[in-house]
Design a protein around this motif. Structure first.
Motif, PDB file in Angstrom:
ATOM      1  N   ILE A 158     -60.007  14.070 -44.496  1.00  0.00           N
ATOM      2  CA  ILE A 158     -59.392  13.237 -43.294  1.00  0.00           C
ATOM      3  C   ILE A 158     -58.627  14.608 -42.475  1.00  0.00           C
ATOM      4  O   ILE A 158     -58.540  14.242 -41.589  1.00  0.00           O
ATOM      5  N   ARG A 159     -58.365  15.821 -42.864  1.00  0.00           N
ATOM      6  CA  ARG A 159     -58.265  16.911 -42.800  1.00  0.00           C
ATOM      7  C   ARG A 159     -59.115  16.944 -41.456  1.00  0.00           C
ATOM      8  O   ARG A 159     -59.035  17.589 -40.027  1.00  0.00           O
ATOM      9  N   LEU A 198     -50.870  12.972 -43.029  1.00  0.00           N
ATOM     10  CA  LEU A 198     -51.150  14.451 -43.726  1.00  0.00           C
ATOM     11  C   LEU A 198     -50.293  15.115 -43.284  1.00  0.00           C
ATOM     12  O   LEU A 198     -48.647  14.795 -42.239  1.00  0.00           O
ATOM     13  N   LEU A 217     -52.147  14.974 -47.768  1.00  0.00           N
ATOM     14  CA  LEU A 217     -52.364  13.366 -47.441  1.00  0.00           C
ATOM     15  C   LEU A 217     -50.591  13.230 -47.857  1.00  0.00           C
ATOM     16  O   LEU A 217     -49.801  13.650 -48.913  1.00  0.00           O
ATOM     17  N   GLU A 246     -61.211  13.295 -50.352  1.00  0.00           N
ATOM     18  CA  GLU A 246     -60.697  12.628 -49.271  1.00  0.00           C
ATOM     19  C   GLU A 246     -59.418  13.574 -48.664  1.00  0.00           C
ATOM     20  O   GLU A 246     -59.406  13.099 -47.465  1.00  0.00           O
ATOM     21  N   THR A 247     -58.914  14.122 -49.258  1.00  0.00           N
ATOM     22  CA  THR A 247     -57.832  14.899 -48.087  1.00  0.00           C
ATOM     23  C   THR A 247     -59.126  16.083 -47.253  1.00  0.00           C
ATOM     24  O   THR A 247     -58.373  15.629 -46.169  1.00  0.00           O
TER      25      THR A 247
END
Lengths: 456, 427
Positions: B359-360, A45, A113, B355-356
């Motif tokens: 993961i965040r 990230l 990302l 998806e972001t």
């Protein structure tokens, strides 16, 4: 049920493991633009945050809300994208470019990302360097702000905060008016005003780009330099906000919400700027008074008396003097005892030294919780933005915990005595005036006035 | 991206999930009890949540509110929350304080009742009534989260009634209710425990065994009424209009949708993102940006795991825009997606956003632990968390279109409509 004597003994702590705030590298990128890069490789990230001195503190009299509107409008159309396609372009990268203003600065940011960061940075740069401010979108955002004002006027917390600010500051102070502006000020804005705000304030010189995440310092520098190569200029000089208190003494303002089941209480006054040398004793003192769950206000009003779902207090830290305020939403019928207890706690924290156990709780909490605050790239970027905005020293994060640990009970009491002034309380009650006005007059806190459910 | 996941079950039935990550000296402890407002008996609405408050009022070896104090003194954060079909309790602490967090959770799972008193119950009853006033009765549109499930589930259904509870039912709650609820539902075989972050697995398991191992299994849990409901409401779908002290109309549309974790749930997530998540969504582009009749829009699911989930589409109007206009616009958007289907670009956008966000969310030990507990509780396997990205990627346009054809139909649109109260009504 297990017999009590067989319950395992309460365990003590193990051996603490070291922790450090991520290493931050500062680089000048030329013409007054600064890069702060903090490589964090935990997850793929990247967070990017551009901070510039275009906060609501720069709004001219009569133009309250322009900083916030212009910042929001920057992502509503650029040279290459109209507003809709700009949003779609970012979202197809799995992110969104956000922009906005608070009291002391304005920002544009995203978290993406890592493989998408370069493309997202290019979009962010479009908004920062060359926003188009399409009239249609500016007018839409104005309409949304007016809708927001209408919503706030029916929402007790928002009403309480705005009326408290209006009461606490001297008339004419920027801080006395809503950050997003009033119906009158918002009505005067147009695309040209946004363009002028951007041209005067969103400039390269003095701005900082913060990059936190899965990226090297060189990689961050190259990405930012490429994206912001076209950004030029220096901002107009910043004029300090009038942060003086109202000259009125202790008083009570009732915002009439007929039939309300609760009274929203606010008690406080203008306090001190973020960089005041008493910052740490005040933070500790507030934790004990109303910052923690086990603080005096919450234990008294919630856990002993059941008057409220929660009571607390806080300093609103700004570059200039922000307010201190204690707050609770209490059942209408207990407005009097709840306010009495709140005022008594505000007196007590000044009158006697804090107990060693209270001080230890606050110190240990603020010390121990520090690493927990920085688990995400976004939180690290926000912390660095605050460091920039308030001009804090580079070793701020490295020394924070030892400075918390060093605060004494004497320092706490001295700071609370110096900076909380019961003769200056501005009391705001959003509630059913027919019920609470007689009660508040009997309490003789100060003159009581009543206003309708409208923003100041 | 895969996170390490290891599972164990104690002889008393407590399921334990471990997820090691030594990035920072932080560890999260997270307990889900498979009990929520759905488990309340008639006349006791709001009890599961009131009971959650009582879990912070001490246990045999912990004084009232000492749980909060000990965790904060240790440099940790904590809380709990109640939902329709689960209740969670969690602490995130510096990793050298793991034993304390586990011990505190075990003391209240094993030995809550000796600390319960009438005075504590009365005070928390008053706190919760104020929570109801604060979050619902004194907030514009605040009643929506009580009204929407009542509209979407029939009166006999466990999800129908109020989670926060009626004032009358809160008044009726007794210490006997506390004891019965605790003995029935707060048992190790009705809970999952997750530890995520910086810990040594052998030591963590030793502590879990020592603290939680002796707590006896429950004596069995009563069967709940059936959660089963038809896939759609039928014709006509329920619709309620509420005149309230609000400045603008608001339309909330609840659609019955497949339960959490099912293939259809992933289809619903993608449909929600296409319809109402962020500025590129259909409703934002249509109603907020182009027509400017709405101030904001949203779409999300309740994430219910039994019977039926709810997909909610939420349209907040601009002041002065009639509710009927918002309703028509909302119907038109749902009709269009149902009739014409989704475009590949819209689906790609939705998948990129999801998806972001996924993961965040995994950055924080507390969130990681909570999601592991969620999968352990609802689908029986925390490893499902690692399958999330591929399950989202597997949703095709055909699947979204099939979902839309089955679930976005008119007879599956329960509508809760808020309209500003007129002067004559207010008088």
């Amino acid at each position: 049920m297990i017999p009590l004597e067989t319950a395992p003994a309460r365990p003590g702590p193990g051996q603490p493991r070291p922790w450090a705030f991520p290493h931050v590298e500062m680089r000048g990128l030329g013409d007054g633009l600064t890069l702060l890069a903090a490589p964090v490789h935990t997850l793929p990230l990247v967070s990017v945050l551009v901070v510039t001195a275009a906060g609501a503190d720069t709004d001219a009299p009569g133009a309250e809300g322009l900083a916030a509107l212009a910042a929001r409008a920057m992502v509503e159309g650029t040279g290459q994208h109209d507003g809709a396609s700009f949003a779609l372009a970012a979202e197809q990268l799995g992110t969104a470019i956000d922009a906005g203003a608070d009291w002391d600065g304005a920002y544009a940011s995203f978290t993406a990302l890592a493989p998408k960061a370069e493309a997202a940075m290019a979009l962010l740069a479009e908004a920062v360097v060359a926003p188009a401010f399409p009239s249609r979108e500016v007018e839409r955002l104005k309409g949304e702000r007016l809708a927001d004002i209408a919503q706030t006027e029916k929402e007790p917390r928002g009403l309480a905060e705005e009326h408290f600010a209006a009461a606490a500051y001297r008339g004419g102070s920027r801080f006395a008016r809503p950050l997003g502006g009033t119906r009158a000020s918002v009505g005067t804005f147009d695309a040209a005003a946004c363009r002028a705000q951007h041209a005067a304030r969103w400039r390269r010189a003095g701005s900082t780009v913060i990059v936190v995440g899965n990226m090297t310092v060189d990689g961050a520098a190259a990405m930012v330099e490429r994206a912001l190569a076209g950004w030029r200029g220096a901002p107009a000089p910043r004029v300090p906000v009038d942060d003086a208190r109202t000259t009125a003494g202790r008083r009570v303002l009732v915002v009439d919400r007929p039939g309300a089941t609760q009274s929203e209480l606010r008690v406080g006054h203008v306090a001190v700027p973020r960089t005041h040398p008493d910052y740490f004793p005040l933070v500790l003192g507030n934790a004990i008074l109303g910052g923690l769950f086990n603080s005096r206000l919450n234990m008294n009003l919630r856990e002993r008396n059941g008057f409220t779902y929660g009571a607390g207090s806080g300093f609103d830290w700004r570059r200039q003097a922000g307010p201190f305020v204690a707050s609770a939403a209490v059942e209408t019928a207990v407005t009097e005892p709840a306010l009495r207890e709140m005022l008594a706690e505000l007196e007590a924290i000044r009158a006697a030294p804090v107990a060693p156990s209270e001080l230890d709780l606050a110190r240990q909490y603020l010390d121990g919780v520090f690493p927990l605050r920085y688990e995400t790239t976004g939180a690290i970027a926000d912390a660095l933005a605050a460091r920039v905005t308030f001009g804090l020293p580079e070793d701020w994060f490295a020394t924070y915990r030892e400075r918390v640990r060093a605060v004494t009970g004497e320092q706490v009491q001295a700071a609370m005595q110096a900076h909380l002034d019961p003769t200056a309380w501005q009391v705001v009650v959003v509630g059913d005036a027919a019920t609470v006005v007689p009660v508040l007059e009997r309490m003789a806190i100060g003159p009581v006035s009543v206003v309708p459910e409208q923003l100041p | 991206m895969q996170i390490p996941i290891d599972t164990h079950t104690l002889p008393n039935g407590l399921r334990v999930t471990l997820s090691e990550d030594h990035t920072a000296p932080i560890v999260a402890v997270n307990l889900w009890y498979h009990v929520g407002s759905a488990n309340e008996r008639p006349g006791r609405t709001g009890f599961a949540h009131l009971f959650e408050h009582m879990l912070f009022q001490g246990s045999a070896n912990v004084a009232a509110n000492e749980h909060f104090e000990l965790v904060q003194r240790a440099g940790g954060t904590l809380n709990g929350s109640t939902w329709l079909d689960r209740t969670n309790y969690y602490e995130t602490v510096p990793s050298h304080q793991l034993a304390l967090a586990l011990w505190l959770e075990a003391d209240r799972m094993g030995r809550l009742l000796p600390a319960m008193t009438q005075e504590k119950l009365d005070t928390q009853r008053s706190v919760v009534k104020n929570e109801r006033r604060w979050s619902m009765d004194n907030q514009p549109y605040g009643t929506w989260w009580e009204r929407l499930p009542a509209l979407a589930f029939p009166p006999s259904h466990p999800f129908h009634h109020s989670l926060i509870g009626s004032m009358e039912d809160l008044d009726a709650a007794s210490l006997e209710d506390v004891a019965a609820f605790f003995r029935t539902w707060y048992t190790p075989d009705n809970a999952v425990l997750t530890i995520a972050g910086d810990f040594e697995p052998a030591e963590a398991l030793r502590l879990v065994g020592e603290y939680f191992g002796p707590i006896p299994r429950g004596a069995g849990r009563p069967a709940l009424p059936s959660f089963a409901v038809p896939a759609t409401f039928g014709d006509p779908a329920p619709r309620t209009v509420v005149e309230d002290d609000v400045p603008a109309a608001r339309v909330l549309c609840a659609l019955r949708s497949p339960v959490f974790g099912s293939d259809g749930w992933y289809d619903a997530q993608m449909t929600a993102a296409v319809l109402g998540v962020r500025r590129g969504s259909r409703l934002y582009r249509g109603l907020v940006r182009t027509r400017q009749i709405a101030a904001d829009v949203g779409a999300y699911t309740f994430d219910l795991s039994r019977g039926s989930d709810l997909l909610v589409v939420d349209v907040m109007g601009r002041p002065g825009v009639p509710a009927e206009e918002l309703e028509r616009a909302l119907h038109a958007q749902l009709d269009a997606l149902q009739a014409l289907g989704v475009e590949e670009g819209e689906l790609a956008r939705a998948q990129a956003l999801v998806e972001t966000d996924l993961i965040r969310a995994l950055q924080g030990a507390g969130t990681r632990a909570d999601r592991l507990s969620q999968f352990a509780t609802y689908v029986g396997d925390p490893r499902r968390l690692n399958e999330e990205p591929e399950r989202f990627r597997a949703v095709t346009a055909e699947r979204v279109n099939a979902f839309a054809a089955a679930r976005l139909v008119r007879e599956n649109r329960a509508l809760l409509v808020y309209v500003p109260r007129t002067a004559s009504v207010a008088a």
